[in-house]
Design a protein around this motif. Structure first.
Motif, PDB file in Angstrom:
ATOM      1  N   UNK A 228      78.504   4.122  23.005  1.00 54.62           N
ATOM      2  CA  UNK A 228      77.380   3.311  23.488  1.00 54.62           C
ATOM      3  C   UNK A 228      76.608   4.026  24.593  1.00 54.62           C
ATOM      4  N   UNK A 229      75.313   3.815  24.604  1.00 53.37           N
ATOM      5  CA  UNK A 229      74.456   4.416  25.610  1.00 53.37           C
ATOM      6  C   UNK A 229      74.611   3.708  26.946  1.00 53.37           C
TER       7      UNK A 229
ATOM      8  N   UNK B   8      73.739  13.100  19.665  1.00 51.85           N
ATOM      9  CA  UNK B   8      74.730  14.020  19.093  1.00 51.85           C
ATOM     10  C   UNK B   8      75.308  14.966  20.130  1.00 51.85           C
ATOM     11  N   UNK B   9      75.386  14.525  21.367  1.00 58.00           N
ATOM     12  CA  UNK B   9      76.069  15.286  22.404  1.00 58.00           C
ATOM     13  C   UNK B   9      77.524  14.844  22.491  1.00 58.00           C
TER      14      UNK B   9
ATOM     15  N   UNK C 213      81.201  17.257  29.549  1.00 53.29           N
ATOM     16  CA  UNK C 213      79.967  16.468  29.508  1.00 53.29           C
ATOM     17  C   UNK C 213      79.644  15.874  30.874  1.00 53.29           C
ATOM     18  N   UNK C 214      78.359  15.843  31.210  1.00 51.08           N
ATOM     19  CA  UNK C 214      77.936  15.223  32.465  1.00 51.08           C
ATOM     20  C   UNK C 214      77.946  13.702  32.321  1.00 51.08           C
ATOM     21  N   UNK C 215      77.951  13.023  33.458  1.00 51.36           N
ATOM     22  CA  UNK C 215      78.031  11.567  33.447  1.00 51.36           C
ATOM     23  C   UNK C 215      76.868  10.930  32.712  1.00 51.36           C
ATOM     24  N   UNK C 216      75.699  11.571  32.731  1.00 52.33           N
ATOM     25  CA  UNK C 216      74.549  10.965  32.064  1.00 52.33           C
ATOM     26  C   UNK C 216      74.610  11.077  30.545  1.00 52.33           C
ATOM     27  N   UNK C 217      75.685  11.670  30.016  1.00 54.63           N
ATOM     28  CA  UNK C 217      75.916  11.656  28.571  1.00 54.63           C
ATOM     29  C   UNK C 217      76.523  10.329  28.114  1.00 54.63           C
TER      30      UNK C 217
ATOM     31  N   UNK D 185      76.121  18.780  25.767  1.00 57.11           N
ATOM     32  CA  UNK D 185      76.531  19.868  24.878  1.00 57.11           C
ATOM     33  C   UNK D 185      76.629  19.354  23.448  1.00 57.11           C
ATOM     34  N   UNK D 186      76.069  20.110  22.535  1.00 56.73           N
ATOM     35  CA  UNK D 186      76.183  19.796  21.115  1.00 56.73           C
ATOM     36  C   UNK D 186      77.577  20.195  20.612  1.00 56.73           C
ATOM     37  N   UNK D 187      77.992  19.555  19.545  1.00 56.56           N
ATOM     38  CA  UNK D 187      79.328  19.799  19.009  1.00 56.56           C
ATOM     39  C   UNK D 187      79.536  21.266  18.660  1.00 56.56           C
ATOM     40  N   UNK D 188      78.494  21.928  18.159  1.00 60.01           N
ATOM     41  CA  UNK D 188      78.634  23.311  17.720  1.00 60.01           C
ATOM     42  C   UNK D 188      79.063  24.234  18.858  1.00 60.01           C
TER      43      UNK D 188
END
Length: 240
Positions: free
Chosen positions: A92-93, A131-132, A152-156, A180-183
């Motif tokens: 969830x955002x 998709x981060x 990941x940063x908190x804003x993710x 960060x993207x999964x790749x």
């Protein structure tokens, strides 16, 4: 360990939900419960709800919050490195919920954990709407590329984990926070999941991608040692 951080996050979460902070001394209550149950190595769960008095979704009245404090033996930490399942369930955002705080509704995390279990995995790795990489149902994530740890940063839309904060504060690694993207995870030689119970859980595989992280156990052992030393210093300082 890090009581002040846990309490500050609780108070910030209550403020975000517009629930009054409880008047009880939660540390005193917790210590009494530990003594009463003769527990020296235990976990404490503190739950605060809005209280009673409303019907429907709109809170009305000035009811006092309901506080439940529970102590229990610490859960056993899995002995083997974990395999994570790449979840189909979106995180969830922060625009939808104050996800930086621990919330009583945990349906999203429950669905992720059940999905992972169906595939024979310990937990699931979630992505957000962009998709981060975010986190698992119950742990923050760190991975190593070269001499740096990435998270990941908190804003993710991740939980502001207290073990995450301790690792960032104590580790000798250069910490890189961001989206960060999964790749980007494919370049990592080690991946760990952190929370107060596991400290640092090594992740050996990400399924169904088949990605492997051969140095995770070594990194997790190193991070656990650093965190354990920090715990000992924290306890010693409080006992002075």
């Amino acid at each position: 360990y890090q009581w002040e951080l846990h309490l500050a996050r609780l108070e910030a979460g209550l403020k975000a939900l517009e629930i009054p902070a409880p008047s009880e001394d939660l540390l005193e209550v917790s210590l009494r419960l530990l003594a009463r149950n003769d527990l020296s190595d235990a976990s404490i769960r503190i739950a605060v709800s809005r209280g009673v008095g409303s019907r429907g979704y709109l809170p009305v009245g000035a009811a006092s919050p309901t506080v439940v404090v529970e102590v229990q033996d610490r859960l056993a930490v899995p002995s083997d490195p974990a395999t994570l399942w790449l979840s189909d369930i979106e995180k969830p955002s922060a625009k939808a919920l104050p996800v930086e705080h621990k919330l009583a509704q945990g349906l999203n995390s429950t669905l992720v954990r059940m999905e992972a279990a169906r595939h024979g995995c310990l937990d699931g790795l979630q992505l957000n709407a962009e998709d981060h990489i975010t986190e698992t149902s119950s742990a923050n994530l760190f991975w190593r590329i070269g001499d740096a740890l990435y998270t990941p940063s908190l804003d993710c839309g991740i939980l502001a984990g207290t073990t995450r904060a301790a690792l960032i504060r104590t580790t000798i690694y250069h910490i890189v926070e961001g989206p960060f993207k999964l790749e980007e995870l494919q370049e990592a030689d080690a991946l760990i999941a952190t929370n107060t119970n596991w400290l640092a859980m090594p992740v050996s595989h990400l399924a169904p991608n088949g990605w492997e992280f051969p140095e995770s156990a070594k990194l997790a052992s190193e991070i656990r040692a650093v965190l354990q030393k920090d715990i000992e210093h924290y306890v010693a300082a409080r006992n002075v």
